[in-house]
Design a protein around this motif. Sequence first.
Motif, PDB file in Angstrom:
ATOM      1  N   THR A 159       0.846  -1.197   0.000  1.00 31.22           N
ATOM      2  CA  THR A 159       0.000   0.000   0.000  1.00 31.22           C
ATOM      3  C   THR A 159       0.877   1.241   0.000  1.00 31.22           C
ATOM      4  O   THR A 159       1.331   1.711   1.045  1.00 31.22           O
ATOM      5  N   ALA A 160       1.140   1.737  -1.198  1.00 29.93           N
ATOM      6  CA  ALA A 160       1.910   2.968  -1.357  1.00 29.93           C
ATOM      7  C   ALA A 160       1.010   4.031  -1.977  1.00 29.93           C
ATOM      8  O   ALA A 160       0.247   3.740  -2.905  1.00 29.93           O
ATOM      9  N   TRP A 161       1.117   5.241  -1.476  1.00 31.97           N
ATOM     10  CA  TRP A 161       0.294   6.344  -1.967  1.00 31.97           C
ATOM     11  C   TRP A 161       1.144   7.424  -2.616  1.00 31.97           C
ATOM     12  O   TRP A 161       2.286   7.681  -2.196  1.00 31.97           O
ATOM     13  N   ALA A 162       0.559   8.051  -3.626  1.00 34.18           N
ATOM     14  CA  ALA A 162       1.112   9.239  -4.253  1.00 34.18           C
ATOM     15  C   ALA A 162       0.043  10.321  -4.168  1.00 34.18           C
ATOM     16  O   ALA A 162      -0.878  10.228  -3.357  1.00 34.18           O
ATOM     17  N   GLY A 163       0.125  11.343  -5.026  1.00 35.06           N
ATOM     18  CA  GLY A 163      -0.962  12.294  -5.132  1.00 35.06           C
ATOM     19  C   GLY A 163      -2.069  11.691  -5.976  1.00 35.06           C
ATOM     20  O   GLY A 163      -1.927  10.597  -6.540  1.00 35.06           O
ATOM     21  N   CYS A 164      -3.178  12.409  -6.094  1.00 37.37           N
ATOM     22  CA  CYS A 164      -4.297  11.903  -6.889  1.00 37.37           C
ATOM     23  C   CYS A 164      -4.186  12.284  -8.359  1.00 37.37           C
ATOM     24  O   CYS A 164      -4.940  11.787  -9.196  1.00 37.37           O
ATOM     25  N   VAL A 165      -3.251  13.190  -8.680  1.00 37.99           N
ATOM     26  CA  VAL A 165      -3.064  13.616 -10.057  1.00 37.99           C
ATOM     27  C   VAL A 165      -1.633  14.136 -10.204  1.00 37.99           C
ATOM     28  O   VAL A 165      -0.941  14.393  -9.213  1.00 37.99           O
ATOM     29  N   TYR A 185      -0.906   9.761   3.753  1.00 40.06           N
ATOM     30  CA  TYR A 185      -1.793  10.903   3.496  1.00 40.06           C
ATOM     31  C   TYR A 185      -1.689  11.320   2.030  1.00 40.06           C
ATOM     32  O   TYR A 185      -0.634  11.194   1.403  1.00 40.06           O
ATOM     33  N   SER A 186      -2.792  11.830   1.507  1.00 42.64           N
ATOM     34  CA  SER A 186      -2.794  12.441   0.195  1.00 42.64           C
ATOM     35  C   SER A 186      -3.885  13.497   0.183  1.00 42.64           C
ATOM     36  O   SER A 186      -4.665  13.625   1.145  1.00 42.64           O
ATOM     37  N   GLN A 187      -3.931  14.291  -0.884  1.00 47.07           N
ATOM     38  CA  GLN A 187      -4.978  15.304  -0.978  1.00 47.07           C
ATOM     39  C   GLN A 187      -5.314  15.590  -2.433  1.00 47.07           C
ATOM     40  O   GLN A 187      -4.526  15.301  -3.333  1.00 47.07           O
ATOM     41  N   ARG A 188      -6.481  16.119  -2.625  1.00 47.43           N
ATOM     42  CA  ARG A 188      -6.969  16.534  -3.938  1.00 47.43           C
ATOM     43  C   ARG A 188      -7.639  17.889  -3.739  1.00 47.43           C
ATOM     44  O   ARG A 188      -8.811  17.953  -3.375  1.00 47.43           O
TER      45      ARG A 188
END
Length: 616
Positions: free
Chosen positions: A83-89, A453-456
């Motif tokens: 489970t790796a996260w980046a930004g949403c775009v 954490y990420s954000q849009r």
Amino acid sequence: MNNTGIMGAAFLLTAVAGAAEIGALDKPNIIVYFSDDISAREVPIYGSSVWTDPLRETTSDPTLRAKMPVLDQLATEGCWIKTAWAGCVCNPSRAMMMSGRYGYQTKWWNNKDKGWGPDENGKLGTWPVYMSSPLLLGHVAKQAGYGTYWAGKTQMAGSWARHGFDEGCFTPGNLEQRDNPFTDFKHEYKKVDGKRQLVCLDTGKVCDTYLQHSWYWYPHVKLMNDPSAPGKIVWWPNTPESIKDFGLHTYGPDVEIQFAMNFMERKHAEGKPFFIYHTTHLGHAAWDWFDPQGKGQSWPGTPIVSWDGKKYTRREPKITGDKGKYDTHGTVTESGMHSHLNYIDYQLWQYREKLEQMGVADNTVIIFAADNGSAGYGKNSGEKQKGCHVPFVIYAPGMTKHGEQDVLASVVDVLPTIADLTGVELPEDYIVDGESLIPFIFTDKPEHRDWIYSQRGPEQLIRGKRVLKDGRDEWFDVSSDPDDLISFEKIENWGGVSEAHREEYEKLREILPTYDLYYDAYNAPGVDYEPAKRPRYSRKPPAKKTKAPKKDSGNKSSAGNAGGKTLEAFCAYKKREMEKKGKAYDPVKVEALFNTIDANRDGLVSRQETQTYYAK
């Protein structure tokens, strides 16, 4: 000693052990391969029951499943993060990767939603990431004595040369740079039947897509500080040999990797370690120049490659034709995400082969990741983790972790990881949001981090091991894994989940306000700017924090009339204006003025940009 003390001592021991293992590497070379618009579900090692077909639909058709034997091998010899996260775009994610920081620090909230700040000359516009974050990936590696190279996609505001890289090969150059004399695989806005329309310059026809130049076939390429043009940014091809060989068969990803590997060879010959930041376009859908009347905006086919169990072979492309009618003579694959992933695997094999030939395979770290979810599925989505769940593979000689790792990680972790690998100590007062992966991958440390954490824009996404909050403010139970990697059960009743779920929920809620600055600190400190229009989000602004839009006073100054114009429209307007005043029109000076006013470099001069320029 209390439990806290025991845990602290244990972490210190594992960190020291990790440092000792890294010390066995002699200034390890580093390759970061950052792919474009690829969800974790597309990559075979993630085991998803579904993936994306050429029409951007979800499929389970095995013939449309990518085959990535080299990445599989890297993930086995190294490890892959579940489970790796980046930004949403794209834009905010690339800022995260380069800076090791979230949007509350860079002010890059979304692709068309970035805070303003001054550049190195004090000019206001989209705040360059190197101004908010003066220690980027390239800077860290250079500080450690590395030769640094940036290949592929840019998408960063400001000067390319200020991002910490010695040289670069970019595909394409900035879209406002439309003077490329080598290819007509580009778009341009023109007036057609009285309307502003996007025209394909290859066919001369109006096309239904967004403004882009080709970064795949017959590509737009710019070189930065290449030995063939020291200290300059120039169009490529730029030598008699390269000009002679350039044509429809030239494939942008091939050009990028060839220049990157040439840099590796030169630095190795100098006895200097190298850091390659390869931001490929592969994975990103694009206008299909060879089939403009067909799929159009899809995943254009790649050169054909074949894996025999030990090595790849590539068939030399042959393409003939012009003006939208082409014959690829069976040397180009079918379109689709799977074709792009197969070619990524081929490029990873090229890197590994080159490292073996150079004798540095045992002293090179390779990191593979992507910037956001797939087009048609997750890209720019705040739903669950569709937009931000990306593949993440890391290989480092001597590491103790291998294969699947059921831990949490983020692309912001790459910068502190590289700092550890290169021996650079980040200043104590320099805040990064990433956490180095070195203590985890080089020791028996069981976890990496407790939450990601990420954000849009204003939407915030956060998850731990048990619960996830998405951009729509809905919570999900993520303690078990669905076959499609996304069908988590929504939590409607907190009394129906475990106490551990509820404890993690409370902990994550306490963390969120730290990064919730979209409405309170949208711009760089001290900069007062409100965008005329924001993208639509599921989260609405608090009424008390919403600024009223500025009303048009009706006073039509030259600055106001130029708002929102392309270069062509801006020049035409200025010509009329100067002729009325009896002044001589100089197209070179007017074009220079356009480029100066166009602060965010999107190829348009807006009313706000013009007002800011004339106010100064």
